[in-house]
Enzyme design. Structure first.
Site, PDB file in Angstrom:
ATOM      1  N   CYS A   6      48.712  43.096  52.842  1.00 39.19           N
ATOM      2  CA  CYS A   6      49.114  44.448  52.465  1.00 39.19           C
ATOM      3  C   CYS A   6      49.461  45.300  53.678  1.00 39.19           C
ATOM      4  O   CYS A   6      48.732  45.301  54.673  1.00 39.19           O
ATOM      5  CB  CYS A   6      47.973  45.103  51.680  1.00 39.19           C
ATOM      6  SG  CYS A   6      48.322  46.793  51.183  1.00 39.19           S
ATOM      7  N   CYS A  14      25.159  43.104  40.814  1.00 39.56           N
ATOM      8  CA  CYS A  14      26.291  43.363  41.710  1.00 39.56           C
ATOM      9  C   CYS A  14      25.803  43.846  43.070  1.00 39.56           C
ATOM     10  O   CYS A  14      26.595  44.249  43.914  1.00 39.56           O
ATOM     11  CB  CYS A  14      27.241  44.384  41.089  1.00 39.56           C
ATOM     12  SG  CYS A  14      26.455  45.977  40.748  1.00 39.56           S
ATOM     13  N   GLN A  20      34.387  44.508  32.826  1.00 39.39           N
ATOM     14  CA  GLN A  20      34.476  43.903  34.163  1.00 39.39           C
ATOM     15  C   GLN A  20      35.929  43.914  34.630  1.00 39.39           C
ATOM     16  O   GLN A  20      36.827  43.508  33.882  1.00 39.39           O
ATOM     17  CB  GLN A  20      33.943  42.468  34.131  1.00 39.39           C
ATOM     18  CG  GLN A  20      32.446  42.369  33.970  1.00 39.39           C
ATOM     19  CD  GLN A  20      31.674  42.636  35.260  1.00 39.39           C
ATOM     20  OE1 GLN A  20      32.245  42.932  36.305  1.00 39.39           O
ATOM     21  NE2 GLN A  20      30.357  42.548  35.188  1.00 39.39           N
ATOM     22  N   CYS A  78      50.713  47.875  45.735  1.00 43.09           N
ATOM     23  CA  CYS A  78      49.307  47.479  45.832  1.00 43.09           C
ATOM     24  C   CYS A  78      49.204  46.038  45.324  1.00 43.09           C
ATOM     25  O   CYS A  78      49.818  45.679  44.317  1.00 43.09           O
ATOM     26  CB  CYS A  78      48.426  48.401  44.990  1.00 43.09           C
ATOM     27  SG  CYS A  78      46.696  47.893  44.961  1.00 43.09           S
TER      28      CYS A  78
END
Length: 471
Positions: A77, A428, A302, A179
């Site tokens: 990117c 997480c 999710q 993106c």
């Protein structure tokens, strides 16, 4: 050796030896302090300009890379290092997985002080880019200028931007053309909306002054090709709003759900706002193993659909259900795990603090014709008590998937008192998971550990642990 520069120390010729928490890499200074570096890769040799000095450590930025690590890759990117996302894009994916697994093992041992079985190799993501099903972008009339733009002779009159917040600068937005996190037509939709809004002379938001019309844009996709677009306006300008929405609708007929919000409060959170459907449905559908999940603008799901499937399969496998068990699913959200395991269980009871999530869970269960699940709403530490268990039964297995902060100590204590045969702990944040595991260690033994990478190019990682009652 170090030298002073404008009251900050420059540390020279440091070998980067590890990757640490929050995406920072790690070196050691001559004085013994640890050095956390925000833009290096293990194996680099660097000079570091420090930004913070503490008793045990420095923080800083690599200003010169004297030797490049063989773990380095060219970032995909063009905004890498500026937008603040995808902090590990400059490190090969196999090395990202290595350091994610290492962090989990270190946290469980150093924070939890628990005995571990052999940790299963981390499940990497098949898609390393374009894997997110939800992206949120901000409008701003105060576009962040890159160093190249500042140093050029170009006069930049248009300061409108639609993109991401610059880290640590709440009022500056980096304008994004491409993106690499969400698949097409996400980039095309975002760029079209930005360009058409400017043609319509719709003012972009100014956070400091609380002025402007356009605030945020959310794009959600699903694995079955459905698409949601939500534009948030600061105030109502009916004529221009309709013009913009019609242009989007006509340019992208594949949009399943086109919605908007008028939000004039100080912050742009949408959970207390009315979402208005402009065209199509007010929701999209996601599918997983034959189950359908209805997702509205406020739903939690999710953000990596394909890896969520892998995560849920691990969770179900660890539970080892035979069809006769009563299962509790704590922090059930919209009930995806509960419904995913329901066909293998006698009954599943889900608990969640967000009322909208429980409403969605019930709708989805009805949609999927699952009649052996019950969902309850309330603060976990208050709802999950002796009376609740007396009413709903003592579970054989508990699945828990708490937020990043982990479980409240009262919930842990209730779990110990409840004494199910197995606990499957999905996390997480392996640091808070390790803390909770330590509290249960006298009563439960860890028998399986499976890390799952949900977020390639970042330092985030999920972990599933199976706890079995000690004899």
């Amino acid at each position: 050796m170090g030298r002073k520069r404008t009251n900050r120390i420059v540390l020279e010729n440091l070998e980067v030896i590890d990757a640490g928490a929050k995406g920072k890499s790690v070196a050691k200074a001559e004085d013994g302090r640890v050095v956390f570096i925000n833009n290096a890769v293990p194996g680099d040799v660097v000079n570091v300009q420090t930004t913070k000095k503490r008793k045990a450590y420095y923080e800083g930025t690599a200003t010169d890379i004297l030797k490049y690590s063989d773990k380095r890759v060219e970032p995909t990117c063009e905004y890498f290092g500026t937008c603040g996302g995808c902090k590990w894009q400059h490190m090969g994916y196999e090395h990202q997985l290595f350091y994610k697994q290492k962090e989990i093992e270190n946290n469980l041992v150093r924070i939890g002080h628990v005995e571990l079985p052999e940790v299963a190799p981390i499940l990497g993501s098949k898609e390393q880019y374009f894997y997110r099903n939800k992206m949120e972008f901000s409008f701003s009339d105060s576009k962040w200028l890159t160093l190249a733009q500042i140093q050029s002779d170009e006069v930049i009159e248009n300061r409108n931007a639609l993109g991401f917040h610059i880290p640590g600068m709440w009022d500056k937005i980096l304008d994004i053309d491409k993106c690499h996190l969400q698949r097409d037509p996400s980039n095309a939709i975002r760029n079209f909306i930005r360009d058409k809004a400017q043609e319509l002379e719709m003012p972009f938001f100014n956070t400091r002054n609380q002025t402007g019309l356009l605030r945020t844009l959310m794009i959600r996709t699903s694995s079955i090709g459905e698409l949601m677009v939500l534009i948030q306006f600061y105030s109502e300008d009916e004529k221009k709003r309709i013009q913009l929405m019609e242009l989007v609708k006509n340019e992208f007929p594949e949009i399943t759900s086109l919605q908007y919000i008028i939000n004039s409060k100080a912050n742009d959170t949408i959970y207390d706002q009315e979402v208005i459907c402009f065209s199509g449905r007010d929701h999209i559908f996601e599918e997983m193993e034959g189950l359908k999940f209805k997702i509205n603008a406020k739903s939690f799901y999710q953000t990596n659909s394909e890896q969520a499937f892998e995560l849920y399969k691990v969770t179900r496998d660890f539970a080892g259900l035979s069809g006769n068990e009563l299962v509790y699913d704590l922090y059930t959200g919209t009930g995806t795990i509960a419904q995913f395991v329901a066909r293998n269980a006698k009954k599943v009871v889900g608990i969640e603090s967000v009322p909208d999530a429980i409403t969605a869970a019930k709708e989805n269960a009805q949609l999927n014709e699952i009649d052996n699940v019950d969902f309850f709403v309330g603060d976990m530490k208050k709802v999950f008590n002796t009376e609740f268990i007396a009413e709903n039964g003592t579970p054989d297995i508990v699945i828990t998937d708490p937020p990043r902060d982990g479980m409240h100590k009262d919930v842990v204590e209730q779990l110990i008192q409840l004494s199910p045969e197995k606990i499957v702990y999905v996390s997480c944040n392996s640091a808070t998971q390790a803390r909770d595991l330590a509290l249960m260690d006298a009563h439960y033994k860890i028998t399986k550990v499976q890390p799952v990478d949900m977020f390639p190019q970042t330092f985030h990682v999920e972990n599933v642990v199976l706890l079995e009652k000690r004899a």
